[in-house]
Design a protein around this motif. Structure first.
Motif, short mmCIF file in Angstrom:
data_model
loop_
_atom_site.label_atom_id
_atom_site.label_comp_id
_atom_site.label_asym_id
_atom_site.label_seq_id
_atom_site.Cartn_x
_atom_site.Cartn_y
_atom_site.Cartn_z
N LEU A 1 0.77 -1.11 -0.04
CA LEU A 1 0.00 0.21 -0.15
C LEU A 1 0.83 1.16 0.07
CD1 LEU A 1 -2.69 1.30 0.01
CD2 LEU A 1 -2.65 1.17 2.72
N VAL A 2 2.06 1.22 0.76
CA VAL A 2 2.86 2.43 0.88
C VAL A 2 3.61 2.68 -0.46
CG1 VAL A 2 5.05 3.13 2.02
CG2 VAL A 2 3.09 2.34 3.33
N ALA A 3 4.01 1.42 -1.21
CA ALA A 3 4.57 1.46 -2.42
C ALA A 3 3.61 2.28 -3.53
CB ALA A 3 5.02 0.19 -2.94
N MET A 4 2.16 1.63 -3.29
CA MET A 4 1.22 2.25 -4.51
C MET A 4 1.11 3.51 -3.97
SD MET A 4 -1.14 -0.99 -5.20
CE MET A 4 -1.50 -1.47 -3.58
N LEU A 5 0.75 3.99 -2.95
CA LEU A 5 0.58 5.35 -2.59
C LEU A 5 1.84 6.36 -2.93
CD1 LEU A 5 -1.03 5.42 0.91
CD2 LEU A 5 -1.89 6.59 -1.11
N THR A 6 2.99 6.01 -2.89
CA THR A 6 4.26 6.63 -3.28
C THR A 6 4.28 6.89 -4.86
OG1 THR A 6 5.38 5.76 -1.24
CG2 THR A 6 6.82 6.76 -3.24
N ALA A 7 4.08 5.75 -5.38
CA ALA A 7 3.80 5.69 -7.12
C ALA A 7 2.82 6.73 -7.50
CB ALA A 7 3.76 4.52 -7.61
N GLY A 8 1.63 6.85 -6.76
CA GLY A 8 0.59 7.58 -7.10
C GLY A 8 0.71 9.04 -6.84
N ILE A 9 1.45 9.29 -5.72
CA ILE A 9 1.90 10.65 -5.32
C ILE A 9 2.94 11.12 -6.36
CG2 ILE A 9 2.71 12.23 -3.58
CD1 ILE A 9 1.12 10.55 -1.61
N SER A 10 3.82 10.63 -6.78
CA SER A 10 4.99 10.83 -7.42
C SER A 10 4.43 11.36 -9.09
CB SER A 10 6.02 9.74 -7.76
OG SER A 10 6.78 9.90 -8.58
N HIS A 11 3.25 10.40 -9.37
CA HIS A 11 2.77 10.75 -10.69
C HIS A 11 1.96 11.65 -10.75
CE1 HIS A 11 0.99 9.75 -14.53
NE2 HIS A 11 -0.23 9.68 -14.07
N TRP A 12 1.11 11.86 -9.62
CA TRP A 12 0.35 13.07 -9.46
C TRP A 12 1.28 14.40 -9.47
CZ3 TRP A 12 -0.08 16.84 -5.53
CH2 TRP A 12 -1.07 17.84 -5.79
N CYS A 13 2.42 14.59 -8.71
CA CYS A 13 3.36 15.61 -8.74
C CYS A 13 3.86 16.07 -10.07
CB CYS A 13 4.38 15.48 -7.67
SG CYS A 13 3.89 15.43 -6.05
N SER A 14 4.20 14.92 -10.97
CA SER A 14 4.91 14.98 -12.25
C SER A 14 3.80 15.61 -13.32
CB SER A 14 5.69 13.79 -12.48
OG SER A 14 4.42 12.79 -12.95
N VAL A 15 2.61 14.78 -13.13
CA VAL A 15 1.35 15.44 -13.98
C VAL A 15 1.33 17.00 -13.59
CG1 VAL A 15 -1.06 15.14 -14.65
CG2 VAL A 15 0.59 13.12 -14.55
N ARG A 16 1.22 17.25 -12.39
CA ARG A 16 0.76 18.64 -11.89
C ARG A 16 1.92 19.61 -12.44
NH1 ARG A 16 0.49 20.99 -5.90
NH2 ARG A 16 -0.52 22.87 -6.39
N GLN A 17 3.14 19.14 -12.31
CA GLN A 17 4.18 19.96 -12.87
C GLN A 17 4.12 20.35 -14.24
OE1 GLN A 17 7.85 18.23 -12.15
NE2 GLN A 17 9.16 20.18 -12.48
N PHE A 18 3.65 19.27 -15.02
CA PHE A 18 4.11 19.21 -16.65
C PHE A 18 2.58 20.08 -17.15
CE2 PHE A 18 2.06 17.48 -20.41
CZ PHE A 18 3.32 17.59 -21.19
N VAL A 19 1.57 20.13 -16.21
CA VAL A 19 0.48 21.00 -16.54
C VAL A 19 0.58 22.59 -16.31
CG1 VAL A 19 -1.92 21.66 -15.97
CG2 VAL A 19 -1.32 19.18 -16.45
N SER A 20 1.29 22.42 -15.22
CA SER A 20 1.84 23.94 -14.86
C SER A 20 2.77 24.52 -15.93
CB SER A 20 2.60 24.18 -13.46
OG SER A 20 3.57 23.18 -13.26
N ALA A 21 4.01 23.90 -16.25
CA ALA A 21 4.48 24.40 -17.37
C ALA A 21 4.04 24.29 -18.73
CB ALA A 21 5.77 22.99 -17.61
N ILE A 22 2.98 23.62 -19.15
CA ILE A 22 2.18 23.95 -20.30
C ILE A 22 1.45 25.27 -20.25
CG2 ILE A 22 0.07 23.18 -21.73
CD1 ILE A 22 2.41 21.37 -22.45
N ASN A 23 0.77 25.39 -18.92
CA ASN A 23 -0.02 26.67 -18.72
C ASN A 23 0.72 28.00 -18.96
OD1 ASN A 23 -2.46 25.31 -18.62
ND2 ASN A 23 -2.50 25.14 -16.51
#
Length: 155
Positions: free
Chosen positions: A7-29
């Motif tokens: 569960l901790v590994a999946m949460l870490t992967a999910g949070i990492s993905h969310w942060c990278s997508v958020r950073q990508f969207v902010s860079a596009i904007n």
């Protein structure tokens, strides 16, 4: 403990993905050019100095399509050998499936025959005074059913 670690590994992967997508969207904007494929030689995205300067930078930059990635001879040879090996595995898999199909057909047509004229053939001994194996007079295969026991009722 294993489920907790998973569960901790999946949460870490999910949070990492969310942060990278958020950073990508902010860079596009912000109007920054963003590389869509991560390569070892790709530079990290730098934040824009100001939002007002971004449209001016985009207006000056000519709109061109991205160049095709350059592949060297070793990568081309690697992919060609990989494709050749995959094709040989596909052919081998097809051959094995054909062999399994033939084996299945042979097994479906398999007949057992007994050669009664052979010297090694010995029939089972049968005599007329064998024990009675019928269940016509007995209770059957299972023992008789037990009588139900009733508990005294509370009065």
């Amino acid at each position: 403990m294993i489920c907790g670690a998973a569960l901790v590994a999946m949460l870490t992967a999910g949070i990492s993905h969310w942060c990278s997508v958020r950073q990508f969207v902010s860079a596009i904007n912000a109007g920054l050019p963003v590389a869509t494929v991560a390569t070892p030689s790709a530079r990290p995205v730098e934040p824009a100095p100001a939002k007002a300067a971004a449209p001016a930078v985009l207006a000056q930059a000519p709109k061109t399509s991205q160049p095709a990635p350059v592949t060297d001879a070793s990568e081309k040879k690697f992919y060609e050998t990989l494709i050749a090996k995959m094709e040989s595995l596909q052919n081998q898999n097809r051959d094995l499936l054909n062999q399994v199909a033939e084996t299945n057909r042979d097994m479906m047509n398999l007949n057992f025959r007994v050669d009664t004229f052979s010297d090694s053939f010995r029939p089972m001994p049968v005599s007329e005074d064998r024990p009675d194996m019928s269940f016509a007079d007995g209770p059957g295969v299972l023992p008789p059913r037990a009588e139900p026991a009733f508990l005294p009722a509370d009065q």
